[in-house]
Design a protein around this motif. Structure first.
Motif, PDB file in Angstrom:
ATOM      1  N   THR A 136      25.475 -32.838 -47.099  1.00 44.84           N
ATOM      2  CA  THR A 136      24.311 -32.094 -46.618  1.00 44.84           C
ATOM      3  C   THR A 136      23.705 -32.787 -45.404  1.00 44.84           C
ATOM      4  OG1 THR A 136      23.840 -31.389 -48.869  1.00 44.84           O
ATOM      5  CG2 THR A 136      22.084 -31.099 -47.258  1.00 44.84           C
ATOM      6  N   HIS A 137      23.564 -34.096 -45.536  1.00 42.94           N
ATOM      7  CA  HIS A 137      22.939 -34.869 -44.468  1.00 42.94           C
ATOM      8  C   HIS A 137      23.677 -34.689 -43.145  1.00 42.94           C
ATOM      9  CE1 HIS A 137      21.772 -38.635 -42.317  1.00 42.94           C
ATOM     10  NE2 HIS A 137      20.590 -38.221 -42.718  1.00 42.94           N
ATOM     11  N   LYS A 140      23.536 -30.965 -41.683  1.00 36.07           N
ATOM     12  CA  LYS A 140      22.258 -30.559 -41.088  1.00 36.07           C
ATOM     13  C   LYS A 140      22.307 -30.668 -39.574  1.00 36.07           C
ATOM     14  CE  LYS A 140      18.987 -31.577 -44.794  1.00 36.07           C
ATOM     15  NZ  LYS A 140      18.222 -32.735 -45.303  1.00 36.07           N
ATOM     16  N   ASN A 141      23.227 -31.442 -39.070  1.00 32.01           N
ATOM     17  CA  ASN A 141      23.380 -31.556 -37.621  1.00 32.01           C
ATOM     18  C   ASN A 141      24.037 -30.331 -36.999  1.00 32.01           C
ATOM     19  OD1 ASN A 141      22.526 -34.420 -36.845  1.00 32.01           O
ATOM     20  ND2 ASN A 141      23.815 -34.745 -38.643  1.00 32.01           N
ATOM     21  N   PRO A 144      21.318 -24.948 -40.016  1.00 32.57           N
ATOM     22  CA  PRO A 144      19.966 -25.015 -40.578  1.00 32.57           C
ATOM     23  C   PRO A 144      20.029 -25.588 -41.996  1.00 32.57           C
ATOM     24  CG  PRO A 144      20.514 -22.770 -39.866  1.00 32.57           C
ATOM     25  CD  PRO A 144      21.736 -23.582 -39.664  1.00 32.57           C
ATOM     26  N   GLU A 145      18.936 -26.220 -42.426  1.00 34.11           N
ATOM     27  CA  GLU A 145      18.924 -26.939 -43.704  1.00 34.11           C
ATOM     28  C   GLU A 145      19.517 -26.143 -44.856  1.00 34.11           C
ATOM     29  OE1 GLU A 145      15.660 -29.333 -44.390  1.00 34.11           O
ATOM     30  OE2 GLU A 145      16.086 -29.652 -46.523  1.00 34.11           O
ATOM     31  N   LYS A 146      19.040 -24.923 -45.030  1.00 30.57           N
ATOM     32  CA  LYS A 146      19.483 -24.086 -46.158  1.00 30.57           C
ATOM     33  C   LYS A 146      21.010 -23.855 -46.117  1.00 30.57           C
ATOM     34  CE  LYS A 146      17.570 -22.358 -49.764  1.00 30.57           C
ATOM     35  NZ  LYS A 146      17.068 -23.373 -50.708  1.00 30.57           N
ATOM     36  N   ALA A 148      23.150 -25.679 -44.537  1.00 27.18           N
ATOM     37  CA  ALA A 148      23.819 -26.964 -44.701  1.00 27.18           C
ATOM     38  C   ALA A 148      24.007 -27.265 -46.179  1.00 27.18           C
ATOM     39  CB  ALA A 148      23.018 -28.074 -44.030  1.00 27.18           C
ATOM     40  N   GLU A 149      22.985 -26.965 -46.962  1.00 26.06           N
ATOM     41  CA  GLU A 149      23.079 -27.215 -48.402  1.00 26.06           C
ATOM     42  C   GLU A 149      24.153 -26.352 -49.048  1.00 26.06           C
ATOM     43  OE1 GLU A 149      19.124 -26.742 -49.897  1.00 26.06           O
ATOM     44  OE2 GLU A 149      18.463 -28.635 -48.994  1.00 26.06           O
TER      45      GLU A 149
END
Lengths: 232, 232
Positions: A136-137, A140-141, A144-146, A148-149
């Motif tokens: 995930t970390h 994220k690059n 978008p966060e969601k 990426a998860e």
DNA sequence: ATTATAAACTTACTTAAGGTAAGTTTGTAG
DNA sequence: CTACAAACTTACCTTAAGTAAGTTTATAAT
């Protein structure tokens, strides 16, 4: 006190022997006597260091998972961009030292302990979370966060899928096959233009070369549970 | 001759009992006596119908895989487009009757037999190939042949990944979670415009409704190995 | 119906595995 | 050099897998 060091050395030897026994005979036909024989000791010694077969198998499971996470850490040390760290995670999971037919088969055998062992569940869960959080970390690059998860979860599940498949099928699966399958997944999951595809390619190559040195080294192989990777 | 029918009835009862035992006690703590007790017979009867524990477990493995493939066939019967047939494969693999915590845990236990049983390997391989061929066949409607094969393989591996994860984690995984994860994968793998996304949505809904009837029926549940799905 | 027979089931036994408990040896700290 | 704790050994107990030799029971042919 010698106890601490001797005990831990013995436990390491014995869990290594147990791993070998699981590879050779399968979980159900692995007996404490066979484990002892591989380690060059009697059954009694095994039971002196592990209170029962369950806790011996838990130790094997813990060690094999530990090896995996150490390999990620090792490759992370040389990774300098999100691309490289992403590929470090993938390649750590599928480099020959860690990912080979014998080890995959043993893993498939060992996970049958998980449903009835709280300890194995704990280890398994912790490992999942770590890999997922690492993925995930890095993702994220790119997303978008969601997203990426979601993608991290997808890749995590896919890693497990490849491991099971490799363990279940009768013929070995090559490291490069597994890594290429992951590459396929990554390219489908991430928004990829020409530049980013090139950067993935570059990162994969760099980390693969590094893995040859970092994970292929004698020092690292010694940690391996698979004595097919000759120790010392 | 009665032999054939009685023998096959007993073998079905006993492999069902063995499945239950594996769920309850885990593979390693499953004994022939416990299996007999669940089936209401003595250990001797179990060994009369199965030459040894290995062949009993192979029967369990065969039956649980058969159930899966039958569920695909069942849903195929009602599917009328590539979209629907694609979703039939996915939903057959993850409908509650087939995919639930107890069954996933049992599966995780059972696959530990695969590396050391030619018979289990054969079953597993045949199953992989069938699913992969089904998937490829449908995906060819959306992708060029080569891509369809790659995507089919990816989805196949992912199905296994979800199954393992569901079996390893301590809490149950909902059918809908699994299916949604597959949907995520499909939407990433296939070229999706607005129309096709809508068609996927529609197909998924239709097949899910049909599954409620076709796979949720008493008749189908009776075949299930998981007696938690009450029989008769 | 009676008998032959083959499969279903039972029982008693053998071997091997996991585990325990009570020992003996050995290294090391005081 | 003594005391102690941990390493190792041994003998033994219990339970599980598997075997072999029985008995019962259904059915097919006479």
């Amino acid at each position: 006190m010698r106890s601490n060091s001797i005990r831990s050395i013995r436990r390491t030897e014995l869990s290594g022997a147990a791993f070998e026994a699981v590879i050779l005979y399968g979980l159900r036909k692995t007996t404490l006597e066979k484990v002892g024989k591989i380690a060059g000791v009697s059954k009694g010694v095994v039971l002196h260091h592990f209170k029962d077969k369950t806790s011996l198998l838990e130790a094997v499971f813990r060690r094999s998972n530990l090896l995996l996470s150490e390999s990620v850490v090792e490759l992370y040390r040389y990774s300098q961009s999100p691309y490289e760290r992403l590929w470090a995670i993938i390649i750590a999971n599928f480099f020959e030292t860690i990912f080979n037919h014998r080890v995959c088969q043993a893993w498939v055998s060992l996970i049958s302990e998980v449903p009835h062992s709280k300890e194995c569940q704990r280890i398994q869960l912790a490992n999942d979370r770590r890999i997922r959080s690492n993925l995930t970390h890095e993702l994220k690059n790119f997303l978008p966060e969601k997203d990426a998860e979601l993608a991290a979860h997808h890749l995590g599940v896919h890693i497990d899928g490849i491991w099971v498949r490799a363990g279940l099928r009768p013929h070995p699966m090559k490291s490069i096959e597994a890594i290429s399958e992951m590459e396929y997944a990554i390219l489908k999951l991430l928004p990829c233009d020409k530049t980013s595809t090139a950067k993935h390619f570059e990162a994969r190559n760099k980390i693969e070369s590094i893995a040859e040195i970092a994970l292929g080294s004698k020092a690292f192989k010694e940690k391996s549970l698979d004595s097919q990777n000759p120790k010392i």
